[in-house]
Write a protein that holds these residues in place. Structure first.
Motif, short mmCIF file in Angstrom:
data_model
loop_
_atom_site.label_atom_id
_atom_site.label_comp_id
_atom_site.label_asym_id
_atom_site.label_seq_id
_atom_site.Cartn_x
_atom_site.Cartn_y
_atom_site.Cartn_z
N UNK A 184 1.90 -29.68 -33.10
CA UNK A 184 3.26 -30.19 -32.94
C UNK A 184 3.87 -29.70 -31.62
N UNK A 185 3.68 -28.42 -31.30
CA UNK A 185 4.21 -27.88 -30.06
C UNK A 185 3.54 -28.51 -28.84
N UNK A 186 2.24 -28.75 -28.92
CA UNK A 186 1.54 -29.39 -27.81
C UNK A 186 2.05 -30.80 -27.58
N UNK A 187 2.31 -31.52 -28.68
CA UNK A 187 2.85 -32.88 -28.54
C UNK A 187 4.25 -32.86 -27.95
N UNK A 188 5.07 -31.90 -28.37
CA UNK A 188 6.43 -31.80 -27.82
C UNK A 188 6.40 -31.45 -26.35
N UNK A 189 5.54 -30.52 -25.97
CA UNK A 189 5.43 -30.15 -24.55
C UNK A 189 4.93 -31.32 -23.73
N UNK A 190 4.00 -32.09 -24.28
CA UNK A 190 3.49 -33.25 -23.56
C UNK A 190 4.58 -34.28 -23.36
N UNK A 191 5.41 -34.50 -24.38
CA UNK A 191 6.49 -35.48 -24.26
C UNK A 191 7.56 -35.00 -23.27
N UNK A 192 7.83 -33.70 -23.24
CA UNK A 192 8.85 -33.17 -22.34
C UNK A 192 8.39 -33.20 -20.89
N UNK A 193 7.12 -32.88 -20.64
CA UNK A 193 6.63 -32.85 -19.28
C UNK A 193 6.37 -34.23 -18.72
#
Length: 306
Positions: A253-262
């Motif tokens: 979940x954190x990896x997906x959120x970081x990917x969406x933010x970056x």
């Protein structure tokens, strides 16, 4: 389902408390209780399914030899849980209706939902809804409170007993034992949160059932508001607790959120590649995402991805 409760039911309740008007009128009086009871059913049957899954994992002779469950089977189980919960909540749609009352102090007309079957229903349907209304308190207590807690406790006790016997006869892998213990703690944590949040509602239902003639409308409204607050609290805490206890799921979940933010800019390609490789490593070594390995050692699969 927790997201649907917070997205739809929470604004309706807040709007009603502020303006004393029911948002969407009679529709919300029927849909909100239906979604809230369906939420209890989804959580109840999900906890039961997770308990069965842990029991199968503990009684499996060889965890590495267990076949990987197909995606269609998982979707079928989820469909049974969701559709079954919604079918059991259908009487809530026919039980509630919108009513109006004038305040004796301010003279303002307020709208509220009352538990009273419509007289326009067919006679057979009306009698069934009336029977459901009379048995609603004990149905709540037995199915949506006692069933998941007793089921989870029973499965955990049997699982721990079997695991303790196996540890005496054979030495299982340390990583396997840690993963099994981690899954059991996750289910216990979800059950504790559910039990703590549903206990006030069941107590209020029993008190209202036997003392409602002696209680004022303001007191009943306050108890109902408290019940809804604990339901919203459960829907808010459960996903966060699941992401914190389930480390692979939380990392994904954190990896997906970081990917969406970056974003998908070229300068972040390397970081995304490293995140993807890290996610694949977590998924390949995680029991939550079972994938067969082509070379030994075999994957220690606990239960099913459910």
């Amino acid at each position: 389902w927790d997201f649907l409760i917070l997205f739809f039911c929470l604004p309706v309740v807040i709007f009603n408390e502020i303006t004393k008007k029911r948002l969407l009128g009679d529709v919300s009086c029927r849909i909100v209780p239906f979604m809230e009871v369906s939420s209890l059913g989804v959580t109840t049957f999900s906890l039961c399914a997770l308990g069965i899954d842990r029991f199968h994992a503990a009684t499996s002779p060889q965890a590495s030899a267990r076949p990987i469950e197909q995606c269609q089977s998982i979707i079928a189980k989820l469909a049974v849980i969701w559709v079954g919960s919604m079918m059991l909540s259908v009487p809530e749609i026919l039980l509630w209706q919108l009513a109006q009352d004038t305040s004796p102090v301010s003279g303002v007309v307020t709208e509220y939902c009352t538990m009273k079957p419509s007289s326009n229903l067919p006679e057979s349907v009306y009698s069934l809804v009336l029977t459901y209304q009379n048995a609603r308190m004990w149905w709540y207590f037995g199915c949506y409170f006692c069933l998941p807690i007793l089921f989870t406790v029973s499965c955990q006790l049997v699982t721990r007993r079997i695991s303790g016997t196996e540890k005496k006869t054979e030495c299982r892998g340390t990583k396997h034992s840690q993963c099994e213990s981690h899954l059991n703690c996750t289910i216990i944590g979800l059950t504790i949160i559910y039990g703590l949040c549903t206990t006030p509602e069941n107590i209020c239902n029993i008190v209202v059932a036997y003392m409602s003639p002696d209680m004022s409308k303001q007191t009943l409204d306050l108890l109902n508001l408290i019940n809804q607050f604990f339901l919203f609290f459960k829907c808010s805490v459960t996903p966060v607790l699941l992401l914190c206890l389930c480390r692979p799921l939380g990392q994904a979940f954190m990896d997906c959120c970081c990917c969406c933010c970056e974003g998908c800019s070229p300068d972040t390609a390397s970081s995304e590649g490293s995140a993807d490789s890290k996610l694949k490593t977590e998924m390949s070594s995680s029991i939550f995402f079972d994938k067969p390995r082509e070379s030994p050692p075999p994957l220690l699969a606990l239960g099913t991805p459910c």
